[in-house]
Motif scaffolding. Structure first.
Motif, PDB file in Angstrom:
ATOM      1  N   PRO A 184       0.052  -9.120  11.353  1.00  0.00           N
ATOM      2  CA  PRO A 184      -0.328  -9.371   9.960  1.00  0.00           C
ATOM      3  C   PRO A 184      -0.697  -8.068   9.264  1.00  0.00           C
ATOM      4  CG  PRO A 184      -2.165  -9.848  11.402  1.00  0.00           C
ATOM      5  CD  PRO A 184      -1.010  -9.481  12.299  1.00  0.00           C
ATOM      6  N   SER A 185      -0.460  -8.027   7.961  1.00  0.00           N
ATOM      7  CA  SER A 185      -0.946  -6.896   7.175  1.00  0.00           C
ATOM      8  C   SER A 185      -2.375  -7.192   6.754  1.00  0.00           C
ATOM      9  CB  SER A 185      -0.062  -6.687   5.937  1.00  0.00           C
ATOM     10  OG  SER A 185       1.233  -6.292   6.334  1.00  0.00           O
ATOM     11  N   PHE A 186      -3.165  -6.155   6.605  1.00  0.00           N
ATOM     12  CA  PHE A 186      -4.540  -6.323   6.177  1.00  0.00           C
ATOM     13  C   PHE A 186      -4.672  -5.960   4.703  1.00  0.00           C
ATOM     14  CE2 PHE A 186      -5.354  -5.558  10.784  1.00  0.00           C
ATOM     15  CZ  PHE A 186      -5.965  -6.773  11.044  1.00  0.00           C
ATOM     16  N   PHE A 187      -5.668  -6.550   4.065  1.00  0.00           N
ATOM     17  CA  PHE A 187      -5.968  -6.310   2.656  1.00  0.00           C
ATOM     18  C   PHE A 187      -7.337  -5.649   2.577  1.00  0.00           C
ATOM     19  CE2 PHE A 187      -7.631  -7.279  -1.523  1.00  0.00           C
ATOM     20  CZ  PHE A 187      -6.530  -7.158  -2.350  1.00  0.00           C
ATOM     21  N   LEU A 188      -7.366  -4.383   2.158  1.00  0.00           N
ATOM     22  CA  LEU A 188      -8.612  -3.642   2.029  1.00  0.00           C
ATOM     23  C   LEU A 188      -9.227  -3.904   0.651  1.00  0.00           C
ATOM     24  CD1 LEU A 188      -7.463  -0.249   3.571  1.00  0.00           C
ATOM     25  CD2 LEU A 188      -8.980  -1.918   4.641  1.00  0.00           C
ATOM     26  N   VAL A 189     -10.409  -4.477   0.626  1.00  0.00           N
ATOM     27  CA  VAL A 189     -11.060  -4.831  -0.638  1.00  0.00           C
ATOM     28  C   VAL A 189     -11.532  -3.584  -1.375  1.00  0.00           C
ATOM     29  CG1 VAL A 189     -13.031  -6.010  -1.667  1.00  0.00           C
ATOM     30  CG2 VAL A 189     -11.732  -7.103   0.167  1.00  0.00           C
ATOM     31  N   GLY A 190     -12.037  -2.613  -0.637  1.00  0.00           N
ATOM     32  CA  GLY A 190     -12.655  -1.434  -1.251  1.00  0.00           C
ATOM     33  C   GLY A 190     -14.155  -1.556  -1.127  1.00  0.00           C
ATOM     34  N   VAL A 191     -14.847  -1.676  -2.241  1.00  0.00           N
ATOM     35  CA  VAL A 191     -16.298  -1.900  -2.242  1.00  0.00           C
ATOM     36  C   VAL A 191     -16.541  -3.288  -2.816  1.00  0.00           C
ATOM     37  CG1 VAL A 191     -18.545  -1.067  -3.014  1.00  0.00           C
ATOM     38  CG2 VAL A 191     -16.694   0.562  -2.599  1.00  0.00           C
ATOM     39  N   PRO A 192     -16.835  -4.278  -1.986  1.00  0.00           N
ATOM     40  CA  PRO A 192     -17.011  -5.658  -2.467  1.00  0.00           C
ATOM     41  C   PRO A 192     -18.089  -5.755  -3.540  1.00  0.00           C
ATOM     42  CG  PRO A 192     -16.921  -5.581  -0.066  1.00  0.00           C
ATOM     43  CD  PRO A 192     -17.007  -4.163  -0.536  1.00  0.00           C
TER      44      PRO A 192
END
Length: 329
Positions: free
Chosen positions: A28-36
Motif C-alpha cells: 500500500p502507499s502511505f499518505f503523509l498528513v504533515g502536521v495534523p
C-alpha cells in the motif's frame, strides 16, 4: 572508494530484502498528513523548516570543505567533526525534502518501499551520530588526560576503525526496522499523522500483531542511548577528575574551552530526542501536533546548529571560515 562500494552494497541489499518480502505481501502507499490540525497553515510551518534545512546544508558542507582543504585540520577532533557533518547532511536530506513537499505542494503520497527506506535512514543515522558523539568524548578524554599520547592512541587507523564501527552498528541495529515492518499486514488505515515515515507512526497503522516491532524499537532506543550516554558520562567524569587535581582555575577554564562545543552538541542532540521519544511512547496528554513538530525539529535542529556551535566556539574553524570571506572581499 571502499566506503562508496559499501554504501552501494548496503542500499542494494536493503532494496533486495524489501523486494523479496513484497512478493508475498501487498504494497500500500502511505499518505503523509504533515502536521495534523494545521492543514490550512502548513506553509507557515514549512518556512522555519526550510531555513533549518538550508542552514544544515550550508553549514555542514562548509565544515566538510574546510576540513578537507586544510591539512592542518586532519586531526582526530576535526576528523570526527567531519563524520558528524556528513551524518547530519544525510539525516537532514532524508527528512526535509519530503516534509517540505508535503507542507508546500501537498505531495502527501509516498510509496511503501520508499517509506521504509526513509524510515531506515532517519533512524539509523541518529544512531550513528550518537556513536560519533561518544567517539568525540573519547577524543576529549585522551586529549586532556593523556595529552602526550594523543597522536599515538588516536592515529588515523584507529579513527577509521571507530568510524566504521559506528557505521556498522547503526546499520545492523536499524536494518531490521523496515524488514520487520514488511511482515505486518496493513488493512485500510494507511494515513500517517506525520511529516515523514516515523517508525512507531507506521507500526500503529498495522492491523496485525506489532509486539515484536514495538519491543525491538524500544530495545534499540534504550540500548543505543543508554550505552552512549553512559560512555560519554564516564569520559567526562574522568576529565573532571583529572582537571580538579590541577590547582587553580586555569585548567578548568581550558578544559571547558576544549569540551564546550562538544557539550553543547550533546545537549542539542539528546535533550530534544529524549523528550520526543518519551512523549511519543508514554505521554497521552501531549497534543499530537506538538509531538510531530518536536520529532521533525529533532531531525533538523542538530544538523542546523552543530556547524554554528563549532564555527563559533572552535577557533580554528572560525578562523578558516572568516578567512574564506575575507579572501572573497
Amino acid at each position: 572508494m571502499t566506503l562508496v562500494s559499501f554504501f552501494s552494497f548496503l542500499f542494494k541489499s536493503l532494496i533486495m530484502a524489501l523486494s523479496n518480502s513484497s512478493q508475498r505481501l501487498p504494497q500500500p502507499s502511505f499518505f503523509l498528513v504533515g502536521v495534523p490540525g494545521f492543514e490550512e497553515s502548513q506553509h507557515w510551518i514549512a518556512l522555519p523548516m526550510g531555513i533549518l534545512y538550508l542552514l544544515a546544508l550550508v553549514g555542514n558542507v562548509t565544515i566538510l570543505f574546510i576540513i578537507w582543504m586544510d591539512s592542518s585540520l586532519h586531526q582526530p577532533m576535526y576528523l570526527f567533526l567531519s563524520m558528524l557533518a556528513a551524518i547530519d547532511l544525510v539525516l537532514a536530506s532524508s527528512t526535509a525534502p519530503k516534509a517540505l513537499a508535503v507542507l508546500l505542494v501537498h505531495a502527501h503520497e509516498i510509496g511503501y518501499t520508499v517509506c521504509l527506506i526513509q524510515m531506515f535512514f532517519i533512524h539509523a543515522f541518529p544512531s550513528m551520530e550518537s556513536g560519533v558523539l561518544v567517539a568525540m568524548a573519547l577524543d576529549r578524554y585522551v586529549a586532556i588526560c593523556h595529552p602526550l599520547h594523543h597522536s599515538t592512541i588516536l592515529h588515523p587507523g584507529v579513527i577509521g576503525r571507530i568510524g566504521m564501527a559506528v557505521l556498522v552498528r547503526g546499520i545492523l541495529l536499524l536494518i531490521p526496522f523496515p524488514i520487520l515492518l514488511r511482515k505486518l499486514i496493513f488493512c485500510q488505515a494507511t494515513v500517517i499523522g506525520h511529516a515523514y515515515c516515523e517508525h512507531m507512526a507506521v507500526v500503529k497503522l498495522a492491523c496485525s500483531a506489532t509486539t515484536v516491532n514495538r519491543a525491538y524499537g524500544l530495545t534499540v532506543a534504550l540500548l543505543v542511548v543508554g550505552l552512549d550516554v553512559l560512555a560519554i558520562g564516564v569520559s567526562y567524569a574522568y576529565i573532571l577528575q583529572a582537571v580538579l587535581k590541577v590547582p587553580g582555575s586555569e585548567a578548568l577554564l581550558k578544559a571547558f574551552g576544549t569540551c564546550g562545543s562538544h557539550v553543547c552538541v550533546i545537549l542539542i542532540f539528546y535533550v530534544p530526542g529524549m523528550f520526543s521519544f518519551l512523549t511519543h511512547r508514554f505521554s497521552h496528554h501531549v497534543p499530537h501536533h506538538v509531538h510531530v513538530l518536536l520529532a521533525t525539529l529533532y531531525l533538523l535542529v542538530p544538523p542546523a546548529l552543530n556547524p554554528l556551535v563549532y564555527g563559533v566556539k572552535t577557533q580554528q574553524i572560525r578562523q578558516r571560515v572568516l578567512g574564506v570571506f575575507t579572501q572573497k572581499n
